[in-house]
Design an enzyme around this catalytic site. Structure first.
Site, PDB file in Angstrom:
ATOM      1  N   SER A   3       0.868  -1.179   0.000  1.00 50.12           N
ATOM      2  CA  SER A   3       0.000   0.000   0.000  1.00 50.12           C
ATOM      3  C   SER A   3       0.902   1.226   0.000  1.00 50.12           C
ATOM      4  O   SER A   3       2.097   1.149   0.333  1.00 50.12           O
ATOM      5  CB  SER A   3      -0.902   0.005   1.232  1.00 50.12           C
ATOM      6  OG  SER A   3      -1.515   1.270   1.412  1.00 50.12           O
ATOM      7  N   TYR A  18      -2.143  -1.164  10.761  1.00 45.78           N
ATOM      8  CA  TYR A  18      -2.138  -1.339   9.310  1.00 45.78           C
ATOM      9  C   TYR A  18      -0.825  -0.856   8.702  1.00 45.78           C
ATOM     10  O   TYR A  18      -0.201  -1.541   7.877  1.00 45.78           O
ATOM     11  CB  TYR A  18      -3.326  -0.578   8.715  1.00 45.78           C
ATOM     12  CG  TYR A  18      -3.412  -0.647   7.211  1.00 45.78           C
ATOM     13  CD1 TYR A  18      -3.908  -1.784   6.585  1.00 45.78           C
ATOM     14  CD2 TYR A  18      -3.013   0.423   6.421  1.00 45.78           C
ATOM     15  CE1 TYR A  18      -4.001  -1.856   5.192  1.00 45.78           C
ATOM     16  CE2 TYR A  18      -3.108   0.363   5.035  1.00 45.78           C
ATOM     17  CZ  TYR A  18      -3.604  -0.782   4.432  1.00 45.78           C
ATOM     18  OH  TYR A  18      -3.681  -0.839   3.063  1.00 45.78           O
TER      19      TYR A  18
END
Length: 331
Positions: free
Chosen positions: A213, A226
């Site tokens: 990401s 995350y």
């Protein structure tokens, strides 16, 4: 007087000799002018194709001659063709003994079936985790709204302190649940690589493409678990690249910003309702606030880069992080 006559005499003799020679000189022959000429030979030329004839010395080898090596040691049971015989596509050249081949093929098929089962189990697990994560994020949003309501009531002395504490505990518990689920999802690439690694190492070829990401490159508040997991995935990618390089295995990571997927579209709709904004405004002002290009990434753009990294053309590309971030990290 005699002395003066001697020089005069010599002069007279010289003049006489000169006049005599001039009178007796031969007349030059008269030459008539002639036009100069050269001999010219002509040759007719016609356009045609010509090839040089060169004597060649050495051995001529047909380009179709190929040396084959069996991937496993076995006895030859049959040799259907002979040297110099023309063969068609798909025609067997050498038949190995079934008694030697069958056990090896059976073991290879078993490994392939086991690997396929592991990948399928991991796919089902990931899909289940994604579905659960979406629900748990909804619970987290609800817990946040509940805390806001209870805090508002508490400020007006309409709610007890215990109710406020319960709302805070519920929000904290929801955050822990979401963080744990995101951590489980982040471990998906490592489990896949662990399952496929032995086969790739044995075959001397492999491609690992981890989809991380943009938060593997930058941080955002409120996403500690995350972001930690995505940063760890970059470290895993680099380690796999170093360990797999000698075996022909490459490992790379993709770091996309927001991709146009159902999950992201649901997040946009939730943010639009929560902030009372248009969905395009959510994309431009909230999600892609730091990006230069204000649009979501098409999944095909990510797939194109994955296809390149998984091909033979990317054999020299390993240990790299590829940002598909709409200019997010250009700042």
């Amino acid at each position: 007087m005699r002395r003066l006559l001697i020089p005069v005499l010599f002069l007279a003799l010289g003049a006489g000799a000169f006049l005599g020679l001039r009178a007796t000189r031969p007349e030059p022959a008269e030459v008539a002018p002639q036009e100069r000429s050269w001999r010219v030979e002509t040759l007719s030329v016609a356009l045609s194709s010509h090839a040089p004839l060169l004597p060649l010395y050495g051995e001529i080898v047909a380009p179709e001659a190929v040396t084959f090596t069996a991937p496993l040691p076995a006895r030859i049971a049959e040799r259907p063709v002979r040297d110099g015989q023309r063969v068609a596509e798909g025609e067997p050249l050498v038949v190995l003994d079934e008694a030697d081949v069958a056990p090896v093929v059976a073991r290879a098929e078993a490994r392939v079936a086991d690997l396929a089962a592991q990948i399928e189990a991991e796919r089902v697990r990931q899909q289940s985790d994604r579905t659960a994560l979406a629900r748990e994020r909804e619970l987290l949003d609800n817990a946040g709204r509940r805390l806001a309501r209870v805090r508002s009531l508490s400020d007006r002395n309409l709610a007890s302190a215990s109710s406020l504490d319960d709302a805070r505990d519920a929000l904290a518990q929801a955050r822990v649940t979401v963080d744990a689920r995101e951590g489980a999802l982040a471990g998906h690439p490592a489990r896949l690589a662990q399952a496929a690694w032995p086969s790739m190492r044995e075959n001397g070829w492999g491609r690992i493409v981890n989809v991380a990401s943009i938060h593997a490159q930058v941080a955002s508040p409120g996403k500690a678990a995350y972001i930690s997991a995505k940063h760890g995935l970059i470290g895993l990618t680099k380690t796999a690249a170093l360990e797999g390089g000698p075996q022909g295995i490459t490992a790379n990571a993709l770091c996309p910003a927001y991709v146009k997927t159902p999950l992201v579209e649901n997040q946009i709709a939730d943010q639009a309702r929560l902030n009372q904004m248009d969905e395009q405004e959510v994309v431009e002002q909230i999600m892609l606030k730091n990006a230069a290009v204000k649009r979501l990434i098409d999944p095909g753009e990510v797939a194109s880069l994955v296809g390149y990294l998984a091909s033979d053309a990317a054999g020299a590309v390993t240990g790299a992080s590829w940002n598909i971030d709409l200019g997010w990290t250009a700042q």
